[in-house]
Design an enzyme around this catalytic site. Sequence first.
Site, mmCIF file in Angstrom:
data_model
loop_
_atom_site.group_PDB
_atom_site.id
_atom_site.type_symbol
_atom_site.label_atom_id
_atom_site.label_comp_id
_atom_site.label_asym_id
_atom_site.label_seq_id
_atom_site.Cartn_x
_atom_site.Cartn_y
_atom_site.Cartn_z
ATOM 1 N N GLN A 1 0.201 5.187 5.961
ATOM 2 C CA GLN A 1 1.496 4.792 5.414
ATOM 3 C C GLN A 1 2.417 5.991 5.209
ATOM 4 O O GLN A 1 1.966 7.067 4.844
ATOM 5 C CB GLN A 1 1.332 4.105 4.047
ATOM 6 C CG GLN A 1 0.722 2.719 4.101
ATOM 7 C CD GLN A 1 -0.765 2.738 4.374
ATOM 8 O OE1 GLN A 1 -1.244 2.072 5.280
ATOM 9 N NE2 GLN A 1 -1.505 3.514 3.623
ATOM 10 N N GLU B 1 0.838 -1.201 0.000
ATOM 11 C CA GLU B 1 0.000 0.000 0.000
ATOM 12 C C GLU B 1 0.875 1.254 0.000
ATOM 13 O O GLU B 1 0.640 2.201 -0.756
ATOM 14 C CB GLU B 1 -0.902 -0.031 1.233
ATOM 15 C CG GLU B 1 -2.098 0.882 1.161
ATOM 16 C CD GLU B 1 -2.986 0.733 2.386
ATOM 17 O OE1 GLU B 1 -2.718 -0.141 3.245
ATOM 18 O OE2 GLU B 1 -3.963 1.494 2.489
HETATM 19 N N1 LIG Z 1 -14.662 12.492 0.768
HETATM 20 C C1 LIG Z 1 -14.049 11.753 1.686
HETATM 21 C C2 LIG Z 1 -13.734 10.408 1.416
HETATM 22 C C3 LIG Z 1 -13.071 9.682 2.400
HETATM 23 N N2 LIG Z 1 -12.764 10.249 3.593
HETATM 24 C C4 LIG Z 1 -12.057 9.485 4.626
HETATM 25 O O1 LIG Z 1 -10.843 8.968 4.075
HETATM 26 C C5 LIG Z 1 -10.554 7.725 4.719
HETATM 27 C C6 LIG Z 1 -10.359 6.708 3.626
HETATM 28 O O2 LIG Z 1 -9.958 5.534 4.198
HETATM 29 P P1 LIG Z 1 -10.056 4.113 3.463
HETATM 30 O O3 LIG Z 1 -11.487 3.700 3.341
HETATM 31 O O4 LIG Z 1 -9.283 4.190 2.229
HETATM 32 O O5 LIG Z 1 -9.395 3.191 4.544
HETATM 33 P P2 LIG Z 1 -8.028 2.332 4.572
HETATM 34 O O6 LIG Z 1 -8.443 0.931 4.275
HETATM 35 O O7 LIG Z 1 -7.118 2.918 3.543
HETATM 36 O O8 LIG Z 1 -7.495 2.505 5.957
HETATM 37 C C7 LIG Z 1 -11.724 7.399 5.637
HETATM 38 O O9 LIG Z 1 -11.390 7.793 6.959
HETATM 39 C C8 LIG Z 1 -12.829 8.269 5.087
HETATM 40 O O10 LIG Z 1 -13.766 8.645 6.081
HETATM 41 C C9 LIG Z 1 -13.061 11.570 3.835
HETATM 42 O O11 LIG Z 1 -12.737 12.080 4.910
HETATM 43 N N3 LIG Z 1 -13.722 12.309 2.884
HETATM 44 CA CA LIG Z 2 -7.079 3.860 1.544
#
Ligand SMILES: Nc1ccn([C@@H]2O[C@H](COP(=O)(O)OP(=O)(O)O)[C@@H](O)[C@H]2O)c(=O)n1
Ligand SMILES: [Ca+2]
Length: 500
Positions: A207, A174
Amino acid sequence: MDEQQEMKVKNPWHRPHIFLATAGIAAAIIIMVAIAVVQNKPLQQKYKYGIVLDAGSSHTSVYIYEWPAEKENNTGMVKQKQACSVKGPGISSYSKTPEKAGESLKECMDNATKTIPKHRHPETPVYLGATAGMRLLKMENDVDSKKVLASVEKSLQTYPFSYQGARIITGQEEGAFGWITVNYLSENFRKASRTVGALDLGGASTQITFVPGQQVESSDNSIDFRLYGNDYHLYTHSFLCYGKDQVLKLYLEQQIQPNADMTDNIILEDPCFHPGYNIIKSFQSVFDSPCVKNLTNSQKGQNFTHRGIGNWNKCNQAIKEVFNTSHCRYSRCSFNDVFQPPVTGRFGAFSAYFFVMDFLNVTPDHSLDEAKKILEAYCTTPWGTLKQKHRKVKEKYLAEYCFSGTYIVSLLEDGYKFTTNDWKNTEFIKTIKNSEAGWTLGYMLNLTNMIPAEAPDTPLLPYGGYVSLMLVLSFLIIVCIILGCIFFRRPSGPAHKEII
Ligand SMILES: Nc1ccn([C@@H]2O[C@H](COP(=O)(O)OP(=O)(O)O)[C@@H](O)[C@H]2O)c(=O)n1
Ligand SMILES: [Ca+2]
């Protein structure tokens, strides 16, 4: 043959076969140029495609990439054509109803079928990579995580594309592929420029990846690539549970610990939430994660009152506690006994780094101190005022920006040891040249071998340059032939008269 006749034939233009030969050579050159130009012309309609699904902890996105069919190995050629946000939560949330994980992808995958030309469908690869949400589910319940992956696999196999697999990618992948993406899009490999470090903040993990100035002391944090004729030795680390949603749980667990007796009506006075914020939450909803301690059965049904007091200094102090810096088995560490060399160079910070800082209007022009002032002002704003001002923003997100923004600053400063100068060298980015920054593009480029290990032998001439060069060369050849003919031509007029 008389003399008059002899002098006449000395003028080459009077000899039809020389005239014809010259015209023939000129025609042949023009035809050759035309063929070469047509053969090397960028074939405008001929694109190839690839699909990558980013199955994150909070949501899934489907990215379609495209590149000119003839130029797969030229870096800087692959671009994002479309991004589709899957409705509903991340796939790990379907652990108890796994069939719904696959169903959730339908709308975006149907869109992809329409976007990509039909004749390209069978050769279009589809990859699904799941990140920290699925890593946590796998830790919690391996069987459930397999069911979810099987469900998305079944769904993706129903499409006419070339399905290449659905898997949980590692934290190193990642980090490293996020770094490849930002440097590929910035054309740093092709130009052999200095690379930029990559900072990715997700919901469940985060990361940090960069080219360090010193040896990497732990093999877990080291990854090497040979790209476009250059060797890159990267430092990378992924902190599970330090994405902005999971770290909030760690933080709340710490805040609540002093009142370990959970039989009372617990009120949590929280400096990272706004004054006037007063919401009853269940322990189950907040602490249902392998990142925090298991709840006892009696705790599971219990609630607590989450009350904001909006005190930024206290919030900042409390957040620092999530980084354990008491122990380091290497020459230097970031936190939690993880080796990290000093950060160096420029950084691109994307995903939630961007979303949070964009909402708070913190730009690269703000110094670290100014960013803290903005956060302080935001955190102390009463909850009622904020709700009035941002009616369209989901309340859960609105309430968490104070915490998330303060966490970002603390992660950089206290976690990764960024100085005010490193902060200046950090940019919060969403896209580079209209393609989103994230691990997906780098993942696809790597799996399709689209960044060559070696640079091409000859520098590639841009199409316009190639056409110009061919035209100039053919013009010179024609001019040479004409000049040659004129030069070897004997003066015919006066000589002819004299003889008469
Ligand atoms: N428009 C957006 C889209 C995502 N996000 C946030 O960005 C983060 C994306 O994390 P992710 O789903 O990729 O999670 P990981 O699997 O990468 O940890 C989440 O905390 C979402 O709430 C946000 O704050 N605003
Ligand atoms: Ca992510």
